[in-house]
Design a protein around this motif. Structure first.
Motif, PDB file in Angstrom:
ATOM      1  N   GLY A 195       0.831  -1.192   0.000  1.00 11.75           N
ATOM      2  CA  GLY A 195       0.000   0.000   0.000  1.00 11.75           C
ATOM      3  C   GLY A 195       0.866   1.243   0.000  1.00 11.75           C
ATOM      4  O   GLY A 195       2.080   1.169   0.232  1.00 11.75           O
ATOM      5  N   VAL A 196       0.229   2.381  -0.233  1.00  9.90           N
ATOM      6  CA  VAL A 196       0.948   3.645  -0.327  1.00  9.90           C
ATOM      7  C   VAL A 196       0.209   4.730   0.447  1.00  9.90           C
ATOM      8  O   VAL A 196      -1.006   4.903   0.294  1.00  9.90           O
ATOM      9  N   VAL A 197       0.965   5.443   1.282  1.00 11.44           N
ATOM     10  CA  VAL A 197       0.506   6.683   1.908  1.00 11.44           C
ATOM     11  C   VAL A 197       1.307   7.789   1.242  1.00 11.44           C
ATOM     12  O   VAL A 197       2.512   7.901   1.435  1.00 11.44           O
ATOM     13  N   ALA A 198       0.652   8.615   0.432  1.00  9.10           N
ATOM     14  CA  ALA A 198       1.320   9.677  -0.315  1.00  9.10           C
ATOM     15  C   ALA A 198       0.935  11.044   0.229  1.00  9.10           C
ATOM     16  O   ALA A 198       0.038  11.169   1.059  1.00  9.10           O
ATOM     17  N   PHE A 199       1.624  12.075  -0.256  1.00 10.25           N
ATOM     18  CA  PHE A 199       1.320  13.456   0.145  1.00 10.25           C
ATOM     19  C   PHE A 199       1.274  13.617   1.671  1.00 10.25           C
ATOM     20  O   PHE A 199       0.367  14.246   2.218  1.00 10.25           O
ATOM     21  N   ASN A 200       2.222  12.995   2.384  1.00  9.18           N
ATOM     22  CA  ASN A 200       2.283  13.128   3.838  1.00  9.18           C
ATOM     23  C   ASN A 200       0.989  12.714   4.528  1.00  9.18           C
ATOM     24  O   ASN A 200       0.543  13.332   5.499  1.00  9.18           O
TER      25      ASN A 200
END
Length: 267
Positions: A67-72
Motif C-alpha cells: 500500500g501507499v501513503v502519499a502526500f504526507n
C-alpha cells in the motif's frame, strides 16, 4: 521471532529507503522487505511524494509494496481497491495563491493525484533536485491560478523559510506545514499528516496502533515515528525525528533498516 506482534511496517522514501549518496535502495533493505512480506507482514510506503513521483524510485526496487501513503498522509491506496484521501480546502488555496501573488519570487509546488507542477524555476529548486539525483521526478511548470482551484490539490510546497511559513500558515484556516528539507515546507490540512495515513490503513486492515512500525529520517516523519507502535529513526535522520523515535538505527547506507528489524527481532 519475538512477542512483538507487528502487522504493518511503513517506510518513508527519501533518506530512508533511498540513499542521498548513492540514490539507490540498499540490497539489505530489499532483502528486509521481502522477508517481512514472507512473514505475512504488510509493507507500505509513507512519503511526502505524490503518487506520480514515486515511480522513478519504485521502478528501481525488485519488490512490490502492499500500500501507499502519499502526500504526507493525504492520499492512501493499494492494489485491492482501497482508497482514502483528503485535499486542501479551496478557501485556503485562495489564501495561499494570494500570498504567492504578493511574494512573486517564491517558487511553489502544487500536488495533484497525477500531476505535480511548479509555478516557476530558480537556483534553489535546481539545487534541491540535484540532491535527489536519479530519484528526482520530472519537473513540470504550470499556472496555479488556472489549475489549483479547479483540480483537487493535496499538497502545496512553497520554497520558504520557517518565518515565512509561520506567516502563511497563520493566514489559513486549516493548514499546517511539515518540513523534511530546509529549503521548503509541505503545506497539508492541519488535521492531516502521516499518522492519519497510518490510521486509514489500520482501519482497512483491522490492526492496532501497537502493531505498526515506521521508519523515517526527516522532520515530516516526526509525528509518524511518535505515533507508530515502534518508531525507528535512521542514523542519518535530523534531531527532531530522532528524539521522537523509539530507536535510532544505522544510516541508510549502512543497512539501517535491516539492523533495526533484527534489533526488535521482527526478522
Amino acid at each position: 521471532m519475538t512477542d512483538t506482534d507487528i502487522k504493518a511496517v511503513f517506510f518513508d522514501i527519501d533518506g530512508t529507503l533511498t540513499s542521498f549518496t548513492t540514490h539507490a535502495v540498499p540490497d539489505s533493505t530489499v532483502h528486509a522487505i521481502r522477508s517481512l512480506q514472507k512473514a505475512g507482514i504488510k509493507v507500505l510506503i509513507c512519503t511526502g511524494r505524490a503518487p506520480s513521483q514515486m515511480k522513478v524510485v519504485l521502478d528501481t526496487m525488485p519488490v512490490t509494496f502492499d500500500g501507499v501513503v502519499a502526500f504526507n498522509g493525504q492520499y492512501c491506496f493499494d492494489d485491492s481497491g482501497f482508497f482514502a484521501s483528503q485535499s486542501i480546502d479551496q478557501e485556503d488555496i485562495r489564501i495561499i495563491l494570494d500570498w504567492l501573488d504578493s511574494h512573486p519570487h517564491v517558487v511553489c509546488n502544487f500536488g495533484e493525484k497525477d500531476y505535480v507542477y511548479f509555478n516557476q524555476d530558480d537556483d534553489a529548486l535546481r539545487a534541491t533536485w540535484a540532491q535527489l539525483g536519479k530519484t528526482a521526478p520530472i519537473r513540470y511548470f504550470d499556472d496555479p491560478h488556472e489549475r489549483a482551484l479547479t483540480h483537487e490539490t493535496f499538497q502545496i510546497s512553497p520554497f520558504i523559510g520557517v518565518q515565512e511559513e509561520t506567516e502563511l500558515v497563520g493566514l489559513c484556516r486549516n493548514v499546517r506545514g511539515v518540513r523534511w528539507h530546509p529549503d521548503f515546507t509541505d503545506l497539508i490540512p492541519a488535521d492531516g499528516g502521516k499518522p492519519r495515513g497510518i490510521q486509514r490503513f489500520m482501519e482497512h486492515y483491522g490492526i492496532a496502533r501497537e502493531q505498526t512500525m515506521a521508519f523515517g529520517d526527516g522532520g515530516n516523519d516526526t509525528a509518524m515515528l511518535a505515533y507508530a507502535g515502534i518508531g525507528v529513526a535512521m542514523g542519518n535522520a535530523t534531531d527532531e525525528p530522532k528524539n521522537a523515535s523509539d530507536f535510532v538505527t544505522d544510516d541508510v547506507d549502512h543497512d539501517g533498516v535491516l539492523h533495526a528489524l533484527q534489533h526488535f527481532e521482527i526478522l
